[in-house]
Scaffold this active site. Structure first.
Site, PDB file in Angstrom:
ATOM      1  N   ARG A   1       0.902  -1.330  -0.035  1.00  0.00           N
ATOM      2  CA  ARG A   1      -0.031  -0.305   0.075  1.00  0.00           C
ATOM      3  C   ARG A   1       1.020   1.083  -0.057  1.00  0.00           C
ATOM      4  NH1 ARG A   1      -5.026  -0.542   2.217  1.00  0.00           N
ATOM      5  NH2 ARG A   1      -5.360   1.743   1.138  1.00  0.00           N
TER       6      ARG A   1
ATOM      7  N   ASP B   1      -3.827   8.894   6.702  1.00  0.00           N
ATOM      8  CA  ASP B   1      -2.651   8.133   6.397  1.00  0.00           C
ATOM      9  C   ASP B   1      -1.532   8.640   6.310  1.00  0.00           C
ATOM     10  OD1 ASP B   1      -4.272   5.317   5.642  1.00  0.00           O
ATOM     11  OD2 ASP B   1      -5.779   6.955   5.418  1.00  0.00           O
TER      12      ASP B   1
END
Length: 344
Positions: free
Chosen positions: A90, A232
């Site tokens: 990711r 994030d």
């Protein structure tokens, strides 16, 4: 009417990861809320697959899972290759890189798999402690009887436990400060509808689910005073990468005079990224938008754009909460003061 205080220990029951019998077990978030199932990962590639498939998600939880994946990599004899594959799983969540850098540094100093396991457990314990600290700091900013809106899932499922933005909500409920909790559904993966609603239900916290497109209309009713979200990645100028839809919430909040709080651990701060434009935004398969629940909802031949995250400019953020403190109106100068030494 003021909300009644609650026992905080009763609002912290969910854990997304566990190390058991030499393997990492992941609470498979793809199967919630209808089924509670654990996915057993016996090697680093299985951890990588779980991260890619969103069986485990949320920046801190991804980092913790990757740290345990590094333990499994050390046991396999292919540490460097396995860590490289984990790193690519990711691209947006900086916690993944941070955790793997920390594990790789220990391995470079001669740590074997057992010592790496101690490090992974330390990363997990530190995250849980950070979440409780952020919860206290963020909740202290809320006025009595506040209504709050959150987005995606930023709770125990996305962390070691307790949560970032949802940790603030848990602490606010425990302190009797929060009277109303709203959660956006968070298309296309419906993390708000499937995960946040389920997680709050486990701890007996009443929440009202709304369609993402109803957020501005809700703010107009004055039912919410704060939007509280996670991150994030936080850039050096205070820009924030978070779940797609966060930027729209920040714009609507500014228009309606609703305050906007970002809650993230220091491990999500990336002082090497000068601004939001430097953050790579992950694009996922168009089918995630074109289908729902495994069934196609759009005509055949229609295209879809599916960014997982967006960038919220620092100018739209009222407060950034980390375990190290509260930064009001984050900007480049404030970020340097607060985090420069940690990321020098």
């Amino acid at each position: 009417m003021l909300a009644e205080p609650r026992d905080l220990s009763a609002l912290d029951s969910v854990r997304p990861l566990r190390w058991q019998d030499g393997a990492l077990e992941v609470l498979d978030q793809r199967r919630l809320p209808h089924e509670t199932a654990w996915l057993r990962c016996v090697d680093a590639d299985a951890v990588c697959a779980a991260i890619r498939a969103l069986a485990v998600r949320g920046a801190p939880a991804i980092g913790i899972a990757a740290a345990y994946g590094a333990v499994l990599a050390a046991r396999s004899g292919d540490f460097a290759g396995s860590v490289a594959r984990l790193r690519a799983a990711r691209p947006t969540a900086v916690n993944l890189m941070w955790a793997l850098d920390r594990m790789s540094a220990r391995a470079a100093c001669g740590a074997d798999a057992e010592h790496l396991l101690e490090e992974a457990r330390a990363i997990e314990a530190e995250d849980l402690a950070a979440n409780h600290a952020m919860g206290r700091l963020g909740a202290a900013l809320l006025e009595q009887g506040a209504g709050v809106l959150t987005h995606c899932n930023t709770g125990a499922l996305a962390t070691a436990g307790f949560g970032t933005a949802l940790g603030v909500i848990r602490a606010g409920v425990a302190g009797g400060r929060i009277a109303r909790v709203y959660a956006g559904e968070t298309r296309p993966w419906l993390q708000g509808a499937r995960l946040t609603a389920w997680e709050l239900q486990q701890d007996g916290i009443a929440a009202t689910l709304i369609a993402d497109s109803a957020a501005a209309a809700l703010m107009r009713t004055a039912a919410v005073q704060w939007v509280i979200v996670g991150a994030d990645r936080v850039a050096a100028n205070g820009d924030v990468a978070n779940k797609i839809g966060t930027y729209a919430l920040a714009l609507a909040a500014r228009h309606h005079g609703v305050r906007f709080m970002v809650v993230a651990p220091v491990s999500s701060v990336d002082m090497a990224a000068r601004g939001g434009d430097a953050i790579e935004i992950e694009l996922r398969d168009a089918d995630e938008v074109l289908t729902c629940g495994g069934r196609r909802i759009a005509p055949m031949g229609v295209a879809a754009w599916n960014p997982v995250f967006d960038i919220t400019p620092a100018a739209l953020i009222d407060v950034l909460v980390t375990e190290c403190g509260v930064l009001h109106k984050p900007d480049a100068a404030g970020m340097r003061r607060q985090f420069g030494a940690m990321h020098a």
